[in-house]
Design a protein around this motif. Sequence first.
Motif, PDB file in Angstrom:
ATOM      1  N   ILE A  18       0.840  -1.207   0.000  1.00  0.00           N
ATOM      2  CA  ILE A  18       0.000   0.000   0.000  1.00  0.00           C
ATOM      3  C   ILE A  18       0.868   1.247   0.000  1.00  0.00           C
ATOM      4  CG2 ILE A  18      -1.684   1.284   1.352  1.00  0.00           C
ATOM      5  CD1 ILE A  18      -2.692  -1.445   2.343  1.00  0.00           C
ATOM      6  N   PHE A  19       1.922   1.224   0.793  1.00  0.00           N
ATOM      7  CA  PHE A  19       2.816   2.381   0.871  1.00  0.00           C
ATOM      8  C   PHE A  19       3.424   2.722  -0.483  1.00  0.00           C
ATOM      9  CE2 PHE A  19       7.397   3.282   0.976  1.00  0.00           C
ATOM     10  CZ  PHE A  19       7.364   4.604   1.400  1.00  0.00           C
ATOM     11  N   TRP A  56       2.909   7.835  -4.764  1.00  0.00           N
ATOM     12  CA  TRP A  56       3.175   8.636  -5.961  1.00  0.00           C
ATOM     13  C   TRP A  56       2.202   9.786  -6.164  1.00  0.00           C
ATOM     14  CZ3 TRP A  56       7.693   7.011  -6.129  1.00  0.00           C
ATOM     15  CH2 TRP A  56       8.030   5.662  -6.105  1.00  0.00           C
ATOM     16  N   PRO A  57       0.894   9.614  -6.024  1.00  0.00           N
ATOM     17  CA  PRO A  57       0.010  10.781  -6.209  1.00  0.00           C
ATOM     18  C   PRO A  57       0.295  11.914  -5.231  1.00  0.00           C
ATOM     19  CG  PRO A  57      -1.259   8.760  -6.305  1.00  0.00           C
ATOM     20  CD  PRO A  57       0.113   8.374  -5.847  1.00  0.00           C
ATOM     21  N   MET A  58       0.674  11.583  -3.998  1.00  0.00           N
ATOM     22  CA  MET A  58       0.966  12.646  -3.029  1.00  0.00           C
ATOM     23  C   MET A  58       2.235  13.400  -3.408  1.00  0.00           C
ATOM     24  SD  MET A  58      -0.207  11.173   0.678  1.00  0.00           S
ATOM     25  CE  MET A  58       0.177   9.437   0.471  1.00  0.00           C
ATOM     26  N   VAL A  86      -3.868  13.271  -1.646  1.00  0.00           N
ATOM     27  CA  VAL A  86      -4.296  12.354  -0.587  1.00  0.00           C
ATOM     28  C   VAL A  86      -5.564  11.618  -0.999  1.00  0.00           C
ATOM     29  CG1 VAL A  86      -5.228  12.289   1.751  1.00  0.00           C
ATOM     30  CG2 VAL A  86      -3.158  13.592   1.286  1.00  0.00           C
ATOM     31  N   ARG A  87      -6.494  12.331  -1.625  1.00  0.00           N
ATOM     32  CA  ARG A  87      -7.751  11.706  -2.055  1.00  0.00           C
ATOM     33  C   ARG A  87      -7.491  10.622  -3.104  1.00  0.00           C
ATOM     34  NH1 ARG A  87     -11.395  12.798  -6.146  1.00  0.00           N
ATOM     35  NH2 ARG A  87     -10.226  14.644  -6.757  1.00  0.00           N
ATOM     36  N   LEU A  88      -6.602  10.907  -4.043  1.00  0.00           N
ATOM     37  CA  LEU A  88      -6.267   9.896  -5.048  1.00  0.00           C
ATOM     38  C   LEU A  88      -5.544   8.710  -4.419  1.00  0.00           C
ATOM     39  CD1 LEU A  88      -5.042  12.245  -7.922  1.00  0.00           C
ATOM     40  CD2 LEU A  88      -7.240  11.070  -7.759  1.00  0.00           C
ATOM     41  N   SER A  89      -4.688   8.981  -3.462  1.00  0.00           N
ATOM     42  CA  SER A  89      -3.901   7.911  -2.843  1.00  0.00           C
ATOM     43  C   SER A  89      -4.762   6.973  -2.013  1.00  0.00           C
ATOM     44  CB  SER A  89      -2.795   8.518  -1.971  1.00  0.00           C
ATOM     45  OG  SER A  89      -1.867   9.232  -2.759  1.00  0.00           O
ATOM     46  N   MET A  91     -16.090   4.749  -1.131  1.00  0.00           N
ATOM     47  CA  MET A  91     -16.798   5.990  -1.408  1.00  0.00           C
ATOM     48  C   MET A  91     -16.837   6.896  -0.187  1.00  0.00           C
ATOM     49  SD  MET A  91     -20.692   6.467  -2.837  1.00  0.00           S
ATOM     50  CE  MET A  91     -21.391   5.732  -1.351  1.00  0.00           C
ATOM     51  N   VAL A  92     -17.038   6.313   0.999  1.00  0.00           N
ATOM     52  CA  VAL A  92     -17.053   7.113   2.229  1.00  0.00           C
ATOM     53  C   VAL A  92     -15.690   7.751   2.472  1.00  0.00           C
ATOM     54  CG1 VAL A  92     -17.260   6.973   4.737  1.00  0.00           C
ATOM     55  CG2 VAL A  92     -18.947   5.839   3.290  1.00  0.00           C
ATOM     56  N   LEU A  93     -14.614   6.984   2.281  1.00  0.00           N
ATOM     57  CA  LEU A  93     -13.276   7.537   2.464  1.00  0.00           C
ATOM     58  C   LEU A  93     -13.006   8.686   1.492  1.00  0.00           C
ATOM     59  CD1 LEU A  93     -11.199   4.252   2.934  1.00  0.00           C
ATOM     60  CD2 LEU A  93     -11.849   5.899   4.699  1.00  0.00           C
ATOM     61  N   GLU A  94     -13.362   8.486   0.230  1.00  0.00           N
ATOM     62  CA  GLU A  94     -13.100   9.520  -0.773  1.00  0.00           C
ATOM     63  C   GLU A  94     -13.960  10.753  -0.543  1.00  0.00           C
ATOM     64  OE1 GLU A  94     -12.889  10.037  -5.632  1.00  0.00           O
ATOM     65  OE2 GLU A  94     -13.460   8.132  -4.738  1.00  0.00           O
TER      66      GLU A  94
END
Length: 304
Positions: free
Chosen positions: A181-182, A187-189, A235-238, A286-289
């Motif tokens: 996961i890491f 990369w997006p961040m 962060v949202r993309l990650s 969806m809730v996380l995003e």
Amino acid sequence: MSMNSKSHVVALPEPVSAQIVPIAPVTQNAAAPVSAVKTTDTARLRVVMHRVLQKAIPALLGAIVLIAIWQIAALSSKGFPTPLKTWEAAKVIFADPFYIAGPNDMGIGWNVLASLKRVAMGFGLAALIGIPAGFLIGRFSFIASMLNPIISLLRPVSPLAWLPIGLLLFQRAEPASAWTIFICSIWPMILNTAEGVMRIPQDYLNVARVLKLSEFTVMRKILFPAVLPYILTGVRLSIGIAWLVIVAAEMLTGGVGIGFWIWNEWNNLNVENIIIAILLIGVVGMVLEQGLMAIARRFSYDNR
């Protein structure tokens, strides 16, 4: 000849005393403001209801279309569960989502929490390293020239290709999943933070140079407030990538987790439970995003 002179006194009119005439208070209709307030509240309620219906009706139609396609697929394929059959299975699963019958036999609630724990570990470490690295890449051209080729080389690698490396390094499945996961969510961040730093107007940095501000003050007072929307976008993309990767990683590593739960249900040929888990994964993602999007809107330039 003497004449008696008479003094003629001219009587002046008495001054008219100014009298204060009381003015009757103007009576206002108390019902008028109340009626105006009620009218305003009604208009606002209509606007809110109109906006809700604009979003709810298309979403409801989309859900109906999805269920219809699902029903057609169930009727056309042998063994594929119908929406009604899946609903009945969901009532059984969510009747006790946190039961524990053994180390590898737990309710779906515990499996989701285990996956979220791994995501939090890998994602948190990626944020601690990726955001500062993005600042350095955007701030210093030498560091950008040094790290950009490495990022371009490693970023397209498939997430599951990193899992064997994690198993080799840590010799255990738990840290190997967090490692995967890491390496996939960092990369997006990095890229979004670096892009935000590079988009800061040069005038801001010139003023800081004139005022002889320290690099830490520049980071804290100028760079971070301006780059915050870009950071939150990264962060949202990650978080979406992290939640996507954990399911695939847990299918291979086993243990407790929503990915392993799906694979175990497939081995038991419980297709209804697999569909329930897929829908649950979508809801959690969806809730996380949406939560991160709400935070991003809160700190956007339009709301500050």
